[in-house]
Scaffold this active site. Structure first.
Site, short mmCIF file in Angstrom:
data_model
loop_
_atom_site.label_atom_id
_atom_site.label_comp_id
_atom_site.label_asym_id
_atom_site.label_seq_id
_atom_site.Cartn_x
_atom_site.Cartn_y
_atom_site.Cartn_z
N GLN A 81 -2.21 2.36 -2.23
CA GLN A 81 -3.48 2.73 -3.12
C GLN A 81 -3.86 4.02 -3.46
O GLN A 81 -3.09 5.08 -2.77
CB GLN A 81 -4.52 2.22 -1.94
N HIS A 82 -4.57 4.33 -4.20
CA HIS A 82 -5.29 5.54 -4.44
C HIS A 82 -4.45 6.53 -5.57
O HIS A 82 -5.09 7.51 -5.90
CB HIS A 82 -5.69 6.40 -3.06
N ASP A 238 -2.00 -2.28 -1.24
CA ASP A 238 -1.21 -2.70 -0.20
C ASP A 238 -1.89 -3.21 1.00
O ASP A 238 -1.53 -4.33 1.70
CB ASP A 238 -0.40 -1.68 0.45
#
Length: 480
Positions: A81-82, A238
């Site tokens: 992520q991110h 994820d």
């Protein structure tokens, strides 16, 4: 390869350190082929990776799967992520991707919180209070420090978006991964034009948000071991993929031990925690995934074992030492400038006790957020599902048991992110809820470790040290 009962699907886990691909029988959940390839992360002030490495690792992992991958009817990508991926007009990376554990944007995070009216305003609108992990803060950092890169950027993607687009040629994302950006507002489930305006990001640069169960596109051909026209699912971040992989029902707690540590549970209520401890993520199905994340988990503990020159399992009980293993700064608690802290060292402290203190410090932060993650009516006796790379380590299992006081269940299935992606791909073919697919596959089955009495003494000692040391932990590396 044994004969499959149903169509084959591919689930991918593109994580911080490597990419894994599983070819799965959609009827039974049997893994018929697998592959894995590494990629690198920079060290130092930033944490960056070249997205082209992710693509190369995906191609290599699929190559290792052999003919089974070419027979797959659908594929889905789960990804870290991110991460901020910036692409030019030709679809090439403008610069390396800034990853979730890159905390250089902590000042930008604080400024954005203040500019939009404080933590409560963020939580009410976006479901989360942004920290340095969130993508919006990384874009703000890039605009301040590398304006030429921003001017060159023609598309902004998350890691799973980037790989999905390489498959289909279309820019798409999903609500689960989009909810970790800081520019997708959970209240309206849409991109927020005000915050995009504040950071100077044109909404036209962002991918289309694909609905759960919708086809994101089809494989466009090329040198991939997929047949042209293979269905591509939306994919997701994820943690949302792992939730699918477990077939989670609302209220079941999960503790994941990986490069980062996370606690989460599926909820039917939109979360909004103004303290910022809990990120109010969306899941990949249409519900919510309140989650708390730490930056320091298995890698930090393994680093301590290496420094001590002992095996990672060589823990010893006793002693009065406290170790806060905040080697990469920390997100929970929100101390991006922190470093590791050791307190209570004595002449008779052993290396094994020091290592156990590292385990205790890593688990303490996660369990402290667990009550905030769970709904008030969640069953307090439900086993805590323990997953991730550390879940099969005896020292990790016993530490979680002792500090949580709960029963702990360790699913036998290992690659839950990739299995969740595979369940999402299977859902495209069967019309089923992907979580129901995973439950049919039995992915959460595994031994249950009985609860033990919670170690209140250690929990209290860590809490006191953390409280007393907070001003020191919040200092910048230069001491300011």
């Amino acid at each position: 390869m044994s004969a499959a009962e149903g169509p084959l699907v591919v689930g991918v886990d593109s994580s911080t350190q490597s990419t894994k691909a599983l070819v799965v029988d959609a009827a039974t959940g049997q893994i018929v082929a697998s592959g894995q390839a590494p990629h690198t992360v920079t060290s130092g002030a930033g944490r960056e990776s070249d997205p082209e490495q992710w693509w190369g690792a995906l191609c290599e992992a699929l190559r290792q799967c052999g003919d089974a991958a070419h027979e797959a009817a659908a594929v889905s990508i789960g990804g870290q992520q991110h991460g901020l991926v910036t692409l030019d007009a030709q679809g090439k990376p403008v610069r390396p991707a800034m990853l979730w554990n890159d905390v250089r944007s902590a000042p930008q995070a604080q400024r954005l919180i203040e500019e939009l009216g404080g933590p409560k305003a963020w939580a009410d609108r976006f479901g989360s209070v942004p920290g340095a992990s969130f993508t919006v803060t990384k874009w703000a950092w890039l605009a301040e420090h590398e304006p030429e890169a921003v001017r060159t950027t023609a598309a902004v993607r998350l890691p799973h978006d980037y790989l999905t687009e390489r498959l289909t040629g279309e820019g798409t994302t999903d609500r689960g991964d989009a909810s970790g950006t800081g520019w997708w507002a959970s209240a309206g489930e849409s991109y927020d034009e005000e915050i995009l305006g504040r950071v100077g990001l044109d909404p036209a640069l962002l991918p289309r948000v694909v609905r759960p169960g919708e086809v994101a596109g089809t494989v466009r051909g090329g040198d991939l071991p997929f047949a042209k026209g293979t269905l591509v699912a939306p994919g997701t971040g994820d943690n949302a993929a792992a939730a699918l992989g477990l077939g989670l029902r609302p209220g079941t707690p999960v503790l994941s031990l990986g490069t980062s540590g996370t606690v989460y549970a599926v909820s039917q209520r939109r979360p909004a925690d103004p303290s910022g401890t809990v990120a109010g993520f969306a899941d990949a199905r249409g519900d919510w995934l309140p989650l708390a994340c730490t930056l320091n988990c298995t890698l930090a503990v393994d680093r301590m074992a290496t420094l001590l020159g002992i095996d990672r399992q060589a823990v010893e009980p006793g002693g009065s030492v406290t170790l806060l293993p905040y080697l990469d700064g920390e997100r929970t608690p929100n101390l991006p400038n922190a470093s590791g802290l050791l307190h209570g060292l004595r002449h008779d402290t052993t290396p094994g006790q020091l290592l156990q203190a590292a385990y205790d410090g890593a688990v303490h932060s996660l369990l402290g957020a667990l009550e905030l993650v769970l709904d008030e009516d969640a069953d307090p006796t439900a086993p805590l599902l323990l997953i991730g790379g550390g879940a099969r380590g005896t020292a990790w299992q016993q530490t979680v048991q002792r500090l949580s006081g709960r029963a702990v269940q360790v699913p036998e299935a290992k690659e839950l992110v990739a299995l969740g992606a595979a369940a999402q791909a299977a859902g495209l073919l069967t019309g089923e809820d992907p979580a129901a697919v995973a439950r049919r596959w039995g992915t959460a089955q595994g031994p249950v470790l009985d609860p033990v009495e919670r170690d209140e003494a250690v929990l209290g000692r860590i809490g006191r040290v953390l409280s007393d040391a907070a001003p020191l932990l919040d200092r910048r590396p230069d001491g300011s």
